[in-house]
Design an enzyme around this catalytic site. Structure first.
Site, PDB file in Angstrom:
ATOM      1  N   ARG A 210     -69.448  62.710 170.628  1.00 18.74           N
ATOM      2  CA  ARG A 210     -69.130  61.098 171.212  1.00 18.74           C
ATOM      3  C   ARG A 210     -70.437  61.533 172.145  1.00 18.74           C
ATOM      4  O   ARG A 210     -71.360  61.830 171.834  1.00 18.74           O
ATOM      5  CB  ARG A 210     -67.680  62.374 171.487  1.00 18.74           C
ATOM      6  CG  ARG A 210     -66.565  62.408 171.218  1.00 18.74           C
ATOM      7  CD  ARG A 210     -65.760  63.029 171.813  1.00 18.74           C
ATOM      8  NE  ARG A 210     -64.746  62.667 171.572  1.00 18.74           N
ATOM      9  CZ  ARG A 210     -64.141  64.210 170.460  1.00 18.74           C
ATOM     10  NH1 ARG A 210     -65.035  65.084 171.031  1.00 18.74           N
ATOM     11  NH2 ARG A 210     -63.049  64.193 169.982  1.00 18.74           N
ATOM     12  N   LYS A 234     -63.650  67.605 174.111  1.00 20.75           N
ATOM     13  CA  LYS A 234     -62.816  66.936 175.067  1.00 20.75           C
ATOM     14  C   LYS A 234     -61.958  68.039 175.024  1.00 20.75           C
ATOM     15  O   LYS A 234     -61.757  68.642 174.482  1.00 20.75           O
ATOM     16  CB  LYS A 234     -61.768  65.699 174.480  1.00 20.75           C
ATOM     17  CG  LYS A 234     -62.948  64.237 174.459  1.00 20.75           C
ATOM     18  CD  LYS A 234     -61.328  63.429 174.050  1.00 20.75           C
ATOM     19  CE  LYS A 234     -62.443  61.769 174.070  1.00 20.75           C
ATOM     20  NZ  LYS A 234     -60.909  61.609 173.560  1.00 20.75           N
ATOM     21  N   HIS A 306     -69.622  54.539 169.375  1.00 21.13           N
ATOM     22  CA  HIS A 306     -68.387  54.849 168.926  1.00 21.13           C
ATOM     23  C   HIS A 306     -68.170  54.846 167.437  1.00 21.13           C
ATOM     24  O   HIS A 306     -68.212  55.374 166.316  1.00 21.13           O
ATOM     25  CB  HIS A 306     -67.266  54.956 169.219  1.00 21.13           C
ATOM     26  CG  HIS A 306     -66.298  55.723 168.954  1.00 21.13           C
ATOM     27  ND1 HIS A 306     -66.012  57.348 169.574  1.00 21.13           N
ATOM     28  CD2 HIS A 306     -65.002  55.724 168.498  1.00 21.13           C
ATOM     29  CE1 HIS A 306     -64.887  57.943 169.296  1.00 21.13           C
ATOM     30  NE2 HIS A 306     -63.904  56.547 168.918  1.00 21.13           N
ATOM     31  N   ARG A 309     -70.397  57.119 165.587  1.00 17.09           N
ATOM     32  CA  ARG A 309     -69.465  58.764 164.950  1.00 17.09           C
ATOM     33  C   ARG A 309     -68.476  57.838 163.693  1.00 17.09           C
ATOM     34  O   ARG A 309     -68.304  58.640 162.991  1.00 17.09           O
ATOM     35  CB  ARG A 309     -68.783  58.310 166.251  1.00 17.09           C
ATOM     36  CG  ARG A 309     -67.560  59.729 166.092  1.00 17.09           C
ATOM     37  CD  ARG A 309     -67.259  60.427 167.226  1.00 17.09           C
ATOM     38  NE  ARG A 309     -65.873  60.826 167.428  1.00 17.09           N
ATOM     39  CZ  ARG A 309     -65.795  62.085 167.449  1.00 17.09           C
ATOM     40  NH1 ARG A 309     -67.156  62.946 167.441  1.00 17.09           N
ATOM     41  NH2 ARG A 309     -64.686  62.794 167.382  1.00 17.09           N
ATOM     42  N   HIS A 332     -62.140  67.034 165.741  1.00 15.53           N
ATOM     43  CA  HIS A 332     -60.468  67.394 165.928  1.00 15.53           C
ATOM     44  C   HIS A 332     -59.491  67.624 165.513  1.00 15.53           C
ATOM     45  O   HIS A 332     -59.812  68.883 164.506  1.00 15.53           O
ATOM     46  CB  HIS A 332     -59.911  65.560 165.192  1.00 15.53           C
ATOM     47  CG  HIS A 332     -60.712  64.251 165.420  1.00 15.53           C
ATOM     48  ND1 HIS A 332     -60.774  64.141 166.779  1.00 15.53           N
ATOM     49  CD2 HIS A 332     -61.220  63.634 165.103  1.00 15.53           C
ATOM     50  CE1 HIS A 332     -61.114  62.545 167.278  1.00 15.53           C
ATOM     51  NE2 HIS A 332     -61.486  62.486 165.761  1.00 15.53           N
ATOM     52  N   TYR A 341     -60.621  57.186 157.599  1.00 15.39           N
ATOM     53  CA  TYR A 341     -61.498  56.825 156.852  1.00 15.39           C
ATOM     54  C   TYR A 341     -60.662  56.915 155.832  1.00 15.39           C
ATOM     55  O   TYR A 341     -61.203  56.523 155.097  1.00 15.39           O
ATOM     56  CB  TYR A 341     -62.462  58.149 157.785  1.00 15.39           C
ATOM     57  CG  TYR A 341     -62.879  58.412 158.906  1.00 15.39           C
ATOM     58  CD1 TYR A 341     -63.810  57.303 159.066  1.00 15.39           C
ATOM     59  CD2 TYR A 341     -61.836  59.282 159.672  1.00 15.39           C
ATOM     60  CE1 TYR A 341     -63.561  56.716 160.583  1.00 15.39           C
ATOM     61  CE2 TYR A 341     -62.339  59.321 161.331  1.00 15.39           C
ATOM     62  CZ  TYR A 341     -63.249  58.050 161.421  1.00 15.39           C
ATOM     63  OH  TYR A 341     -63.411  58.418 163.105  1.00 15.39           O
TER      64      TYR A 341
END
Length: 356
Positions: A210, A234, A306, A309, A332, A341
């Protein structure tokens, strides 16, 4: 936004907030929420509290004086009026041609308020071990999500990705062709930051981190021998991220010039630096966003960090067909986020249709 400036802005917002928001802020620091998230939430609270006063729901003379029971007794109809206010507010701005803020903005506002209400009604404890109040009006407020299938979203995003050979073509363009269009003055500015800019773009394309994770990198977090970086994800979790080998020469070239070019001393531990009047500082997110947008627009189409990414994630899935591997690379916890994706890489589906 630079970390120092971000913290200054947070303090400015904290200075005008009611005591229960300060309680909330302190609690979320321990989770920890990122400073960026807390800053965005504080901005949303100011917008909400301003509306409470302007609409007459609260008779407080200023935001800091808004009482807790005002939030406790807000009705669903009150919240619907606030949402309507958000939709119509930009039309009052003579400089805006928009009829209202986007649904995404409204959802972000409601998400911030839901977090505050959950804290006040479930998470906090008063002297008796009970929450401040129990009635959570936000549970009655529905959010409207943008209706779009994964296939539709994937097709829209695909146009803004640098897939296949375009990844290296983009880097080569910035390295060898971009400056040919520049004036002498612009060329001087470009050449000063060329190695750094290439290193940033290469890292984003080779790791999928990120923007905030790249900004907050320190020297100690980067291992070029192993091509691994340590980032703070995060939620404050530390994670090791593998970096594709094509980024190595760009990162090495940047490190060769970093100290002298940016006047860096031992105490300047930020990996990516800027320099102004002889003073080095950590590069901020907005500078990277502008830089990526500038180069990408000249190359093909203006994109955000982003999207770089997304580019890495799509290329990795195309090579491995493993959603688990992609989710781990991106940080994630679930593979659900990586479903996108599988729709971007849909050659098998198209080939099957062609055979009909």
């Amino acid at each position: 936004m630079r970390r120092e400036l971000l913290l200054e802005k947070i303090e400015e917002y904290k200075a005008i907030m009611p005591w229960f928001v300060l309680d909330y802020y302190q609690s979320k620091l321990s989770v920890p929420y990122s400073f960026t998230t807390l800053y965005e939430y504080l901005k949303e609270y100011k917008r909400f509290f301003d509306w409470l006063i302007d609409s007459g729901i609260s008779d407080a003379p200023r935001i800091a004086d808004i009482k807790l029971d005002v939030l406790e007794h807000l009705t669903k109809k009150d919240m619907e009026s606030f949402i309507l206010y958000l939709r119509e507010r930009p039309s009052l701005n003579t400089y805006s041609t928009k009829s209202g803020v986007s649904q995404t903005t409204i959802n972000r506002t409601l998400s911030a308020l839901s977090s505050l209400y959950k804290y006040l009604t479930e998470e906090v404890e008063n002297d008796q071990g009970e929450p401040y109040f129990y009635r959570n009006v936000m549970k009655k407020v529905a959010t409207k999500k943008k209706k779009e299938t994964l296939a539709s979203r994937a097709e829209n995003i695909k146009q803004k990705l640098f897939l296949g050979d375009e990844t290296m073509e983009f880097l080569d363009y910035v390295d060898c062709e971009y400056e040919n269009k520049l004036s002498n003055r612009a060329k001087s500015s470009f050449q000063k930051n060329k190695e750094r800019d290439l290193a940033i773009i290469a890292l984003l394309l080779a790791s999928g981190v990120r923007l905030s994770e790249a900004v907050n990198l320190d020297l100690k977090d980067v291992n070029l021998k192993m091509m691994v970086i340590e980032v703070t994800r995060k939620g404050g979790k530390r994670d090791s991220v593998n970096v594709a080998s094509f980024a190595k020469p760009y990162l090495e070239h940047y490190l060769e010039i970093r100290q002298k070019r940016y006047k860096a001393d031992k105490q300047d531990q930020a990996f990516f630096l800027t320099e102004y009047r002889g003073v080095p500082n950590r590069i901020d997110a907005s500078s990277i966003e502008k830089m990526v947008g500038k180069y990408s627009q000249d190359f093909k189409i203006r994109v955000t960090p982003h999207k770089l990414r997304h580019t890495l994630a799509t290329r990795l899935y195309d090579a491995t067909k493993s959603q688990v591997l992609v989710s781990h690379q991106l940080g994630h916890a679930s593979t659900q986020v990586t479903d996108l994706y599988t729709h971007i890489v849909n050659d098998e589906q198209k080939n099957a249709l062609d055979k009909l």
